[in-house]
Each structure stands twice: as structure tokens, then as C-alpha cells.
Design a protein around this motif. Structure first.
Motif, PDB file in Angstrom:
ATOM      1  N   ALA A 156       6.644 -67.674 -48.031  1.00 42.46           N
ATOM      2  CA  ALA A 156       5.665 -66.084 -48.432  1.00 42.46           C
ATOM      3  C   ALA A 156       4.275 -66.272 -47.633  1.00 42.46           C
ATOM      4  O   ALA A 156       3.971 -65.485 -46.964  1.00 42.46           O
ATOM      5  CB  ALA A 156       5.834 -65.736 -49.732  1.00 42.46           C
ATOM      6  N   GLN A 157       3.804 -67.619 -48.308  1.00 35.83           N
ATOM      7  CA  GLN A 157       2.158 -67.798 -47.978  1.00 35.83           C
ATOM      8  C   GLN A 157       2.132 -67.950 -46.275  1.00 35.83           C
ATOM      9  O   GLN A 157       1.347 -67.468 -45.788  1.00 35.83           O
ATOM     10  CB  GLN A 157       1.782 -68.977 -48.703  1.00 35.83           C
ATOM     11  N   GLN A 158       3.022 -68.649 -45.888  1.00 36.83           N
ATOM     12  CA  GLN A 158       3.287 -68.827 -44.402  1.00 36.83           C
ATOM     13  C   GLN A 158       3.435 -67.543 -43.493  1.00 36.83           C
ATOM     14  O   GLN A 158       2.682 -67.480 -42.402  1.00 36.83           O
ATOM     15  CB  GLN A 158       4.332 -70.174 -44.216  1.00 36.83           C
ATOM     16  N   LEU A 159       4.364 -66.769 -43.955  1.00 36.42           N
ATOM     17  CA  LEU A 159       4.391 -65.716 -43.373  1.00 36.42           C
ATOM     18  C   LEU A 159       3.168 -64.587 -43.401  1.00 36.42           C
ATOM     19  O   LEU A 159       2.937 -63.855 -42.646  1.00 36.42           O
ATOM     20  CB  LEU A 159       5.661 -65.003 -43.934  1.00 36.42           C
ATOM     21  N   GLN A 160       2.844 -64.739 -44.732  1.00 33.05           N
ATOM     22  CA  GLN A 160       1.525 -63.811 -44.749  1.00 33.05           C
ATOM     23  C   GLN A 160       0.602 -64.254 -43.967  1.00 33.05           C
ATOM     24  O   GLN A 160      -0.186 -63.182 -43.280  1.00 33.05           O
ATOM     25  CB  GLN A 160       0.929 -63.854 -46.181  1.00 33.05           C
ATOM     26  N   HIS A 161       0.239 -65.416 -43.902  1.00 29.79           N
ATOM     27  CA  HIS A 161      -0.843 -66.235 -42.850  1.00 29.79           C
ATOM     28  C   HIS A 161      -0.413 -65.768 -41.651  1.00 29.79           C
ATOM     29  O   HIS A 161      -1.264 -65.159 -40.665  1.00 29.79           O
ATOM     30  CB  HIS A 161      -0.828 -67.363 -43.360  1.00 29.79           C
ATOM     31  N   GLN A 162       0.622 -65.949 -41.201  1.00 29.08           N
ATOM     32  CA  GLN A 162       1.062 -65.788 -39.782  1.00 29.08           C
ATOM     33  C   GLN A 162       0.782 -64.307 -39.025  1.00 29.08           C
ATOM     34  O   GLN A 162       0.386 -64.254 -38.119  1.00 29.08           O
ATOM     35  CB  GLN A 162       2.611 -66.152 -39.806  1.00 29.08           C
ATOM     36  N   TRP A 163       1.445 -63.560 -40.153  1.00 31.42           N
ATOM     37  CA  TRP A 163       1.393 -62.000 -39.901  1.00 31.42           C
ATOM     38  C   TRP A 163      -0.175 -61.441 -39.533  1.00 31.42           C
ATOM     39  O   TRP A 163      -0.382 -60.847 -38.893  1.00 31.42           O
ATOM     40  CB  TRP A 163       2.320 -61.043 -40.593  1.00 31.42           C
ATOM     41  N   LEU A 164      -0.744 -61.928 -40.708  1.00 29.98           N
ATOM     42  CA  LEU A 164      -2.128 -61.461 -40.937  1.00 29.98           C
ATOM     43  C   LEU A 164      -3.040 -61.947 -39.288  1.00 29.98           C
ATOM     44  O   LEU A 164      -3.675 -61.167 -39.002  1.00 29.98           O
ATOM     45  CB  LEU A 164      -2.895 -61.945 -42.299  1.00 29.98           C
ATOM     46  N   GLU A 165      -2.785 -63.190 -39.212  1.00 30.77           N
ATOM     47  CA  GLU A 165      -3.379 -63.817 -37.979  1.00 30.77           C
ATOM     48  C   GLU A 165      -3.125 -63.018 -36.801  1.00 30.77           C
ATOM     49  O   GLU A 165      -3.760 -62.761 -35.793  1.00 30.77           O
ATOM     50  CB  GLU A 165      -3.129 -65.150 -37.663  1.00 30.77           C
ATOM     51  N   HIS A 166      -1.774 -62.669 -36.856  1.00 28.05           N
ATOM     52  CA  HIS A 166      -1.176 -62.038 -35.381  1.00 28.05           C
ATOM     53  C   HIS A 166      -1.925 -60.611 -35.351  1.00 28.05           C
ATOM     54  O   HIS A 166      -2.293 -60.298 -34.169  1.00 28.05           O
ATOM     55  CB  HIS A 166       0.447 -61.763 -35.616  1.00 28.05           C
ATOM     56  N   VAL A 167      -2.010 -59.948 -36.357  1.00 23.94           N
ATOM     57  CA  VAL A 167      -2.787 -58.650 -36.398  1.00 23.94           C
ATOM     58  C   VAL A 167      -4.198 -58.832 -36.205  1.00 23.94           C
ATOM     59  O   VAL A 167      -4.761 -58.160 -34.987  1.00 23.94           O
ATOM     60  CB  VAL A 167      -2.852 -58.020 -37.957  1.00 23.94           C
ATOM     61  N   ALA A 168      -4.877 -59.933 -36.781  1.00 28.00           N
ATOM     62  CA  ALA A 168      -6.306 -60.078 -36.419  1.00 28.00           C
ATOM     63  C   ALA A 168      -6.536 -60.284 -35.176  1.00 28.00           C
ATOM     64  O   ALA A 168      -7.742 -60.156 -34.323  1.00 28.00           O
ATOM     65  CB  ALA A 168      -6.674 -61.189 -37.340  1.00 28.00           C
ATOM     66  N   GLN A 169      -5.617 -60.991 -34.376  1.00 23.64           N
ATOM     67  CA  GLN A 169      -5.747 -61.435 -33.024  1.00 23.64           C
ATOM     68  C   GLN A 169      -5.739 -60.301 -31.986  1.00 23.64           C
ATOM     69  O   GLN A 169      -6.006 -60.452 -30.755  1.00 23.64           O
ATOM     70  CB  GLN A 169      -4.923 -62.749 -32.528  1.00 23.64           C
ATOM     71  N   SER A 170      -5.105 -59.183 -32.507  1.00 24.54           N
ATOM     72  CA  SER A 170      -4.396 -58.218 -31.510  1.00 24.54           C
ATOM     73  C   SER A 170      -5.813 -57.347 -31.203  1.00 24.54           C
ATOM     74  O   SER A 170      -6.410 -57.104 -31.907  1.00 24.54           O
ATOM     75  CB  SER A 170      -3.400 -57.366 -32.487  1.00 24.54           C
ATOM     76  N   ARG A 171      -5.773 -57.125 -29.948  1.00 25.71           N
ATOM     77  CA  ARG A 171      -6.674 -56.055 -29.282  1.00 25.71           C
ATOM     78  C   ARG A 171      -6.377 -54.863 -28.933  1.00 25.71           C
ATOM     79  O   ARG A 171      -6.807 -54.230 -28.165  1.00 25.71           O
ATOM     80  CB  ARG A 171      -7.885 -57.091 -28.350  1.00 25.71           C
TER      81      ARG A 171
END
Lengths: 165, 501
Positions: free
Chosen positions: B482-497
Motif C-alpha cells: 500500500a505504501q509503495q503504491l501510494q508513493h508511486q501514484w503520488l509521484e506520478h501525479v506530482a511529475q505530471s505537467r
């Protein structure tokens, strides 16, 4: 990613204790009214039983719940997101990327002001209320976080047209 | 802010729009009906001593009051617009002055109400963005003016880019999909709305005792040979209610979706979908791909029998400051789509094709919570029923109910699936039918991990993602995952422009 959690101010424990005490005080008044005025004492257990249970719950909240909740509460500001963890028995950890924040405010409630505390409240689009509230911060820290977030928001750039999603 | 000098003068709406204001007042009355319950109760209780004409006089006075208020609202309503803003002044006593920037507008819909159609006029309904979303309606615009204004609103985006061919694509160059009448009827047959309404009105209806007072005596009098077989009447009445609901649903569908036409224009993120339909009031609803927040593809049991799906696409849902009586929000969608049309829509919305999607099941621990509750409640129910009835057969029924409910819990878990692709997070659910919900992954807003005491003991957690059009919980993940997915998805959003609403 190693998350460096920043704990909130230790006075947050006292803030939580005051909150619990006020809530339990209201409950005590309601129960007392039942015994002395509403005369439902007959169907209720003997007053010392009610008092005993009330006192046990109050002590539990003051001595166990509040310190435990304070110990777990913390936040983490990385390069591109804000994380908050909260809870005592039921725990939650929420993450909001900077580029999804709509607005940020610093809130000082009456109880929080008594302890010189404030919270940072963050809103995202289309939601009904606040999405994330970092409680138990010194006012200066709260303002610093708000400042940092507003800066990050101002620097957000969106691509124009991409041909694909 | 654009200077007011370039704006059109303040305009008043046509006199026919008084009908619109009357309709709005009536809608407000219906919406706020609960406020009148104490008054009604008073009327019922004290009604015996009241002269017969008093209720009629109150109703009449209210009707006249409504019309007068509506005329005053119409009298004080003014609007103007320029290249980037629309301003509305309204209110009789409490004056409201609303300024709405085109770039904040999420959706602009044309409603050719039946009473405006003969006059070639229409209503422009606008939704704005942000957590303080607003919905406003400008009635009585000439069709051409409203169409222009709407185009102008939708062309102004919060990301300003050089105009490309997508912007200039005129509607003549578009593809169009038209639903034949038979499909509109099918849409009525698969729609759940009538049944939801039935569920809501069942209690008030039961209080009126329509069945006991009217239907039952009628049936007994006219079908004495059936009166002995109560179950025949039971089945017949359930069936007739079901058929009546279906007929009403089909009728509603015809009124709403008659002549349904979907037009597609533009390319890429600027791909625009425009749905136009209606028997009396014609609504034009458009949707821009860039603003997509969620796609829902649904097939219930009736849909399965008819081989049809319902497709809908959501954008940001402003929830606050909704003007009372402003009318229900219309969700963009196709009410009945064949397999081919669904495949086409999936490709239009850039969803992966439905074949061989790697749906993942939740952990079997996800069965735990509900199964435990069921196991706890069943013996309680069994004992209570046995003590009250004293019949052993009751225990058999409880046991049977337990087995069925537990089977449903397992079945729902078995059918639930979640999926992560490059651009999407999706879930699939439904025991007999199927619902798929697709969220653009880069548009998520926040992601939670939650743990209660039981989950902490198991080292498991619930994962919840929130978009601008709702949230979704994936239950019982191992904590690390769960932590891994949360981190992965948050990063994906944060990197999106990419623009996101």
C-alpha cells in the motif's frame, strides 16, 4: 523514498486533552441532568457506576489516547508533495501533491490559540471541505508551511496542448 | 480583468422567460418541500376546525405569490458579457452580482425548453470550477447568440495555447453518432432511475394504504376465484408494478433522449463531445476530453439481456453554492450503447480495449470484515426468531439466508477487480451486472492509507484514491505494498505537467 516525519508541537497533547475534557464534561452534565433533574435515575445504574465508567473513559482519553495521537501525528514535506499521518487506534496517512492544491489557509481555533497553536488547511478542487489539515503547529511553522506551499503553487506550470493524455 | 467598456450593455431577458422564473420558483418549492412539513402537519391536526375554503385560499395565495415573485425576479435580472467574462445581476431584495470568468467554466449546456422553442430561444446553463463551484442559468437567449456565447466560453481554457487545427475544427467536420428510436427505448429499459424513485416513494405510498384500501378490495371483488390464491395476486401485483416502472422508465427515456445525437470534433486533449437530445426540451451538453475526471461503463442484468451498456463521463463536480432550484446536473453520456459503440467510445476516451484486461483481485482478507459481521449477526437473528416463533423451520431459513448472504459476499469479492495501466486506475465490480470506473491516474488529488487495530495486527492497510469526481477504496493491501503504491501514484501525479481540469 525515506520519509522524514516532522512531529507536531508537544503542546498538541494538551490541546487534545483539553478537547477530550470538554467533550467528556458535556457528557457528564447530560448524565448528571438525568440523575438529578429528569429523574431517570431509577432506570440508570447507581450513580457511582456511571461516574466510575465516565472517569475511566476520561482517564483513558487524557493519559493514553491524547499522548498516543500526538506521538503518531506528523507531517512530511518533500520536493513535490505533502504527507500527513494522524490517528491513535485508527490511523491514516494522506498524501497531496503540490500541483493539486487549490488553496491553503492557516487556521487558529479558540482552543488552539490557548496553546499558541495553529493548523495549516489545504483544499483541492471539487471537494466539499478541507482535504488535509496539519494540526498542532506553532503559528510561525504553520505560516512557513503555508508560504512554502503558496510558492510551490505559484511555480506550477502546465503543459499546453499534448496530443495524447 | 477585462474592462467593462468592451462589454455589451446590461441586457434584460425576453418576457417569455417569466415562464422560466415561474418554473424555477416551483422547483424551489419542491426542493424545499420539507420546510413545509410542520405547516402541513398543523393543517392536518387543526384542519378539522377549519372552513373548507381555507386550504384552497392558502394554496391560491401561494400560487399568486409565486407568480409575482417570478415576475419580480425576471424584472430585476440583468446580464452582460465581454470576451472573457459574463456578469449577472439578480435578486429582488438581496441583490446578487455574479462575475464568472470563461476560463473557470467547466461546462456550458444549452437547454431548449419546450416553452422557449417556439420563440427560437434557449437557456444557457453554466458550471464553473473550483471548490466553490457555481451553477448559473441565463434564460431566453436567442439560439444563435447562446450557441456563439457557449462556443466562446468553451474555447477559453485555463491553459492558453496557440490555436491549432483542433480549435478551428468546425462542427461540420465532425463525426456524428445517432441513436435510433429503438435504442432510446432500450435505454429506458436498462435505466435504474425508475426503480430508485420507486424505492424512495414506497414508504410514503405505503402510508397512503393504496393497496389495502383500493387495490385489494377491487381484486377481491373482481377476481373472487383468485382471492383464495393470495400468492397469485402477490406475484401479479409485483409483476405489474415492475412492468409499470419499465413503461415509465421508457417514457422518461423518450422524453429525455429522443433524437439523441453525439457529435465529435477536435483532436487530442481538445477532442470535444457534444450530445443533443430531447422530445420537448432539447438539451445540448458538451464535454471536452481534457476535463475528463472519470468514465463509467455500466451493464445491469437488463443491459446484459439486451446486450447494451450505459456510458458516462464526468468532469469536476462543483458541490457547493448550487443555486436552489437551478436544476439537476446533467452527466454527459450515452444511455444505451451496443458492444461496437462501447468499443468506439472506449477508443475515443483512450481507454484500453475490454479484452484480456489484467484485473487484479483483492486479498482474501477483504472477505474478513463482512463475513465476521454476518457470522456474528446470524446466531443472534436465529435465536431471536426461534424464541419468538418457537418453530425449528425458522432456523433452517436463517441458515439458508446465511449461506446465500455469505455466497454474495464471496461472489462480490470474486468479481471485484482493480487495475493500473499507464494512464488509468480502474475498478470493476458487480455480482450479476458489471460497473467499470476509470480514473485518469495523473488527475488524482490525494491518496490515503488507513489502518484500524485489526489491520495493524495483520500488517495490512486500505488504500483510497481521490479524484475530482469521487474516490475509490481498495481494501486490504499488505502495508508495504500500500505504501509503495501510494508513493508511486503520488509521484506520478506530482511529475505530471498536463492540465487536469
Amino acid at each position: 523514498m525515506k520519509q522524514e516525519w516532522t512531529p507536531v508541537d508537544p503542546r498538541y497533547t494538551h490541546y487534545l486533552q483539553l478537547h477530550a475534557l470538554v467533550a467528556m464534561g458535556v457528557i457528564a452534565i447530560v448524565i448528571a441532568v438525568q440523575y438529578f433533574i429528569a429523574r431517570w435515575g431509577a432506570v440508570l445504574p447507581a450513580w457511582f457506576w456511571s461516574f466510575g465508567i465516565w472517569a475511566a473513559i476520561t482517564l483513558l482519553l487524557l493519559l493514553l489516547w491524547a499522548p498516543r495521537r500526538f506521538m503518531y501525528t506528523g507531517y512530511c514535506v518533500t520536493d513535490d508533495l505533502l504527507l500527513l499521518r494522524q490517528g491513535a487506534l485508527w490511523r491514516a496517512q494522506r498524501g497531496v501533491p503540490f500541483n493539486r492544491i487549490q488553496h491553503v489557509e492557516v487556521k487558529e481555533s479558540l482552543f488552539a490559540r490557548l496553546f499558541g497553536l495553529a493548523s495549516v488547511v489545504i483544499y483541492t478542487a471539487g471537494s466539499q471541505g478541507a482535504d488535509l489539515e496539519v494540526p498542532g503547529l506553532r503559528k510561525a511553522d504553520a505560516e512557513a508551511i503555508q508560504h512554502r506551499l503558496l510558492n510551490e503553487m505559484a511555480q506550477q506550470e502546465f503543459e499546453g496542448e499534448g496530443d495524447d493524455i | 480583468m477585462t474592462s467593462e467598456s468592451s462589454a455589451s450593455p446590461w441586457q434584460k431577458t425576453a418576457a417569455i422567460t417569466i415562464v422560466f422564473f415561474i418554473a424555477r420558483e416551483i422547483k424551489r418549492l419542491v426542493t424545499n418541500f420539507s420546510n413545509f412539513v410542520p405547516l402541513l402537519a398543523l393543517g392536518v391536526v387543526g384542519g378539522k376546525n377549519m372552513a373548507d375554503w381555507v386550504p384552497w385560499a392558502i394554496a391560491g395565495a401561494y400560487l399568486i405569490g409565486t407568480v409575482v415573485v417570478a415576475i419580480l425576479h425576471w424584472h430585476y435580472y440583468r446580464f452582460q458579457w465581454d470576451d472573457a467574462t459574463i456578469r449577472i445581476r439578480s435578486g429582488i431584495v438581496n441583490k446578487e452580482h455574479l462575475t464568472l470568468k470563461f476560463e473557470r467554466i467547466q461546462q456550458a449546456e444549452l437547454k431548449q425548453a419546450w416553452y422557449l422553442r417556439p420563440f427560437g430561444r434557449t437557456i444557457l446553463a453554466v458550471d464553473s470550477a473550483g471548490s466553490k463551484g457555481q451553477e448559473v442559468e441565463i434564460p431566453g437567449l436567442e439560439l444563435a447568440v447562446a450557441t456563439d456565447l457557449r462556443q466562446q466560453m468553451l474555447a477559453t481554457q485555463h491553459v492558453t495555447t496557440a490555436p491549432n487545427q483542433a480549435d478551428s475544427a468546425s462542427l461540420e467536420e465532425t463525426d456524428a453518432i445517432r441513436l435510433p428510436f429503438a435504442e432510446v427505448v432500450r435505454a429506458g429499459l436498462i435505466d435504474n432511475m425508475a426503480f430508485v424513485v420507486l424505492a424512495v416513494i414506497v414508504y410514503p405510498l405505503s402510508q397512503l394504504k393504496v393497496f389495502e384500501n383500493y387495490i385489494e378490495p377491487y381484486l377481491e371483488a373482481h377476481a373472487s376465484e383468485l382471492a383464495d390464491n393470495g400468492w397469485v395476486i402477490g406475484i401479479a401485483s409485483v409483476l405489474s408494478v415492475f412492468i409499470l416502472m419499465l413503461l415509465l422508465s421508457v417514457l422518461a427515456s423518450i422524453i429525455r433522449y429522443y433524437g439523441f445525437t453525439l457529435q465529435l470534433s477536435g483532436r487530442g486533449l481538445k477532442r470535444k463531445f457534444q450530445a443533443r437530445s430531447g422530445l420537448f426540451t432539447i438539451r445540448t451538453l458538451s464535454f471536452q476530453y481534457q476535463k475528463l475526471q472519470r468514465v463509467r461503463i455500466r451493464q445491469n442484468i437488463r443491459g446484459k439481456l439486451l446486450k447494451r451498456w450505459a456510458f458516462s463521463a464526468r468532469q469536476l463536480q462543483p458541490q457547493q453554492n448550487k443555486a436552489p432550484g437551478a436544476g439537476g446536473r446533467q452527466v454527459f453520456g450515452v444511455p444505451a450503447a451496443t458492444a461496437e459503440l462501447i468499443a468506439q467510445l472506449r477508443s475515443e476516451f483512450k481507454l484500453p480495449a475490454n479484452q484480456k484486461l489484467p484485473w487484479r483481485r483483492l486479498s482474501p482478507f477483504a472477505l474478513l470484515g463482512k463475513s465476521l459481521w454476518l457470522a456474528l449477526l446470524t446466531p443472534i437473528a436465529a435465536i431471536t426468531i426461534y424464541l419468538n416463533s418457537g418453530e425449528l423451520i425458522a432456523l433452517v431459513w436463517v441458515a439458508l439466508a446465511y449461506v446465500v448472504l455469505q455466497a454474495i459476499i464471496i461472489g462480490r469479492w470474486w468479481r471485484f477487480g482493480w487495475l493500473e495501466t499507464g494512464d488509468w486506475l480502474a475498478i470493476r465490480k458487480g455480482l450479476f451486472g458489471e460497473v467499470q470506473l476509470w480514473y485518469p491516474r495523473h488527475k488524482l488529488q490525494q491518496i490515503d492509507i488507513r489502518q484500524g487495530p485489526l489491520l495493524r495486527m495483520l500488517s495490512y492497510a486500505h488504500l483510497t484514491y481521490f479524484g475530482a469526481a469521487g474516490s475509490q477504496t481498495l481494501a486490504y493491501f499488505p502495508l508495504k505494498r500500500a505504501q509503495q503504491l501510494q508513493h508511486q501514484w503520488l509521484e506520478h501525479v506530482a511529475q505530471s505537467r498536463q492540465p487536469w481540469f
